[in-house]
Enzyme design. Structure first.
Site, PDB file in Angstrom:
ATOM      1  N   ASN A  65     111.031 -22.563  40.920  1.00  0.00           N
ATOM      2  CA  ASN A  65     110.800 -22.017  42.197  1.00  0.00           C
ATOM      3  C   ASN A  65     112.104 -20.939  42.454  1.00  0.00           C
ATOM      4  O   ASN A  65     113.088 -21.089  42.019  1.00  0.00           O
ATOM      5  CB  ASN A  65     110.920 -23.050  43.248  1.00  0.00           C
ATOM      6  N   GLU A  80     107.657 -20.658  50.329  1.00  0.00           N
ATOM      7  CA  GLU A  80     108.584 -20.929  51.453  1.00  0.00           C
ATOM      8  C   GLU A  80     108.355 -19.526  52.222  1.00  0.00           C
ATOM      9  O   GLU A  80     109.415 -19.056  52.863  1.00  0.00           O
ATOM     10  CB  GLU A  80     110.020 -20.994  50.871  1.00  0.00           C
ATOM     11  N   ASP A  93     108.547 -16.978  54.919  1.00  0.00           N
ATOM     12  CA  ASP A  93     108.751 -16.457  56.177  1.00  0.00           C
ATOM     13  C   ASP A  93     109.068 -15.159  56.165  1.00  0.00           C
ATOM     14  O   ASP A  93     109.517 -14.393  55.313  1.00  0.00           O
ATOM     15  CB  ASP A  93     109.762 -17.338  57.124  1.00  0.00           C
ATOM     16  N   HIS A 103     110.933 -15.428  51.159  1.00  0.00           N
ATOM     17  CA  HIS A 103     111.669 -15.318  52.436  1.00  0.00           C
ATOM     18  C   HIS A 103     111.858 -13.681  52.642  1.00  0.00           C
ATOM     19  O   HIS A 103     112.718 -13.192  52.089  1.00  0.00           O
ATOM     20  CB  HIS A 103     112.983 -15.787  52.342  1.00  0.00           C
ATOM     21  N   GLU A 142     115.831 -21.966  41.632  1.00  0.00           N
ATOM     22  CA  GLU A 142     116.642 -20.877  41.957  1.00  0.00           C
ATOM     23  C   GLU A 142     117.739 -20.644  40.749  1.00  0.00           C
ATOM     24  O   GLU A 142     118.939 -20.778  40.780  1.00  0.00           O
ATOM     25  CB  GLU A 142     117.471 -20.843  43.316  1.00  0.00           C
TER      26      GLU A 142
END
Ligand SMILES: *[C@@H]1O[C@H](CO)[C@@H](O)[C@H](O)[C@H]1NC(C)=O
Ligand SMILES: *[C@@H]1O[C@H](CO)[C@@H](O)[C@H](O)[C@H]1NC(C)=O
Length: 395
Positions: A250, A314, A316, A286, A209
């Site tokens: 990432n 990651e 979801d 996400h 990030e």
């Protein structure tokens, strides 16, 4: 994202029983809350404000996190998601996990199923505050537990992460460093961490990030002290420590074309031009039901065109609770389209969901009123989303 505190794992070691359910009057949610999000029987998790939910005696008048649907979903394949992903030419289908959850034997039994999950990522226990809480003193017990699990189960391991603005011990985040001193700190942290797991890690999120959503650099201790040079410093230290691990950057909100994706692309081009080791870019994914990226494939291809691999790291897809049949049906389509984007890109090596069950999702405690983001529900039953993933893996 996924800023579940590592203090969680430290506390878990002291009071392991506290993490299943919160006691009466205990906290069960709120922004920044990383403990249990369910309450002991006879009490109900009640949202008092965005920052505090509490287990109050009695049953709920509104139960935002209780699924309204009890319909049984039949899996459209019983082969297992990882088995299907491999058959389709991908390296893995995997999931995040975290140390406190491993005491839940039903959870651990499913996590161990390498037909379903051929790769795992530790949610917290390899982060800086967990691994180097004081300068020069390393603790690997939490990370080792998950690395050993992966090894025993024949699962690939993603390392997460070396350099991130969040979940830093205060000696780093509040430190006063010269550029030379912080360079040494990063080299020692990444070198020791990556070196400890040498030979056990498929890929490392070396940088996590680095950008703000508008594509500018995040102002943190690293950038403010070293400008952008912290990125090559960390990548080179990681390469030296484990030459066979794939080194990743990432981030989230790079899944759509726009300023942030462009900033990442420009960074990667510059690193390649400068001969800095970089192997991959992780797309966190996400997402929100009904709002998943429609340009994910396009953006991924911009990176693979540079010779890098990419991965969904990651995934979801959360919804505003309560769950409805319509939301679950949309979530199924959304999981399918995101996984399909990876399927369509040869250099997309695999997909990691940010835990497989709603029981241990970070979403409810981070985004008030939202949840049900995973392909399995809180009782470990599959949701329609599971069949959406199967559909993409077998298309
Ligand atoms: C999961 O796998 C690990 C490593 O093989 C093993 O020690 C553990 O007992 C397993 N847990 C369950 C619940 O099957
Ligand atoms: C950071 O480095 C860039 C590129 O070398 C340079 O343009 C910029 O002025 C630097 N920023 C600061 C705050 O020194």
């Amino acid at each position: 994202m996924s800023r579940l505190l590592t203090a969680f794992s430290v506390l878990a070691a002291l009071v392991p029983f506290a993490f299943g359910q919160s006691a009466e009057w205990g906290q069960c949610g709120g922004i920044g809350w990383t403990g249990a999000t369910t309450c002991v029987s006879g009490t109900t998790c009640t949202v008092l404000n965005d920052y505090y939910s509490q287990c109050l005696p009695g049953t709920a008048t509104t139960a935002p996190s209780t699924p309204t649907s009890t319909s049984v979903v039949t899996p459209s394949s019983t082969a297992g998601l990882h088995t299907l992903a491999k058959a389709a030419g991908k390296l893995y289908f995997g999931t995040a996990t975290d140390n406190p959850e491993l005491t839940d034997t039903a959870y651990a039994a499913k996590l161990n199923d390498s037909k379903e999950f051929g790769q795992i990522t530790p949610g917290n226990s390899m982060k800086w505050d967990a691994t180097e809480p004081t300068r020069g003193t390393f603790t690997f017990s939490g990370g080792d537990q998950i690395a050993n699990l992966a090894k025993a189960n024949g699962q690939l391991l993603r390392g997460h992460n070396c350099v991130w603005y969040n979940q830093l011990p205060s000696w780093v985040s509040d430190g006063t460093f010269t550029a030379a001193d912080l360079t040494t700190v990063i080299q020692n942290h990444c070198g020791t961490l990556v070196g400890h797991y040498k030979g056990q890690i498929y890929s490392w999120d070396v940088i996590n990030e680095p950008f703000n959503d508008d594509g500018t650099w995040r102002q943190d201790i690293f950038y403010n002290t070293l400008n952008t040079t912290y990125v090559p410093i960390a990548l080179k230290a990681a390469r030296a420590a484990d030459p066979n691990a794939k080194l990743y950057i990432n981030d989230y909100n790079i899944e759509n074309t726009g300023a942030k994706a462009t900033a990442m692309l420009n960074l990667v081009k510059e690193l390649i031009a400068d001969g800095v080791p970089i192997d991959g870019v992780g797309f966190q994914c996400h997402f929100i039901v009904g709002e998943v990226s429609t340009s994910l494939q396009t953006v991924m291809e911009q990176f693979t065109a540079l010779g890098l691999e990419v991965a969904i790291t990651e995934l979801d897809i959360r919804m505003t609770l309560p769950e409805t049949e319509a939301l679950l049906a949309q979530q199924q389509k959304d999981y399918q389209s995101v996984v399909q984007a990876c399927m369509n890109v040869e250099g997309c090596v695999g997909i990691t969901i940010w835990d497989w069950t709603d029981k241990y999702s970070w979403v409810p405690s981070t985004f008030s009123g939202q949840g049900a983001a995973c392909p399995w529900d809180e009782n470990f039953a599959i949701k329609p989303a599971y069949n959406g993933i199967v559909a993409a893996l077998t298309a």
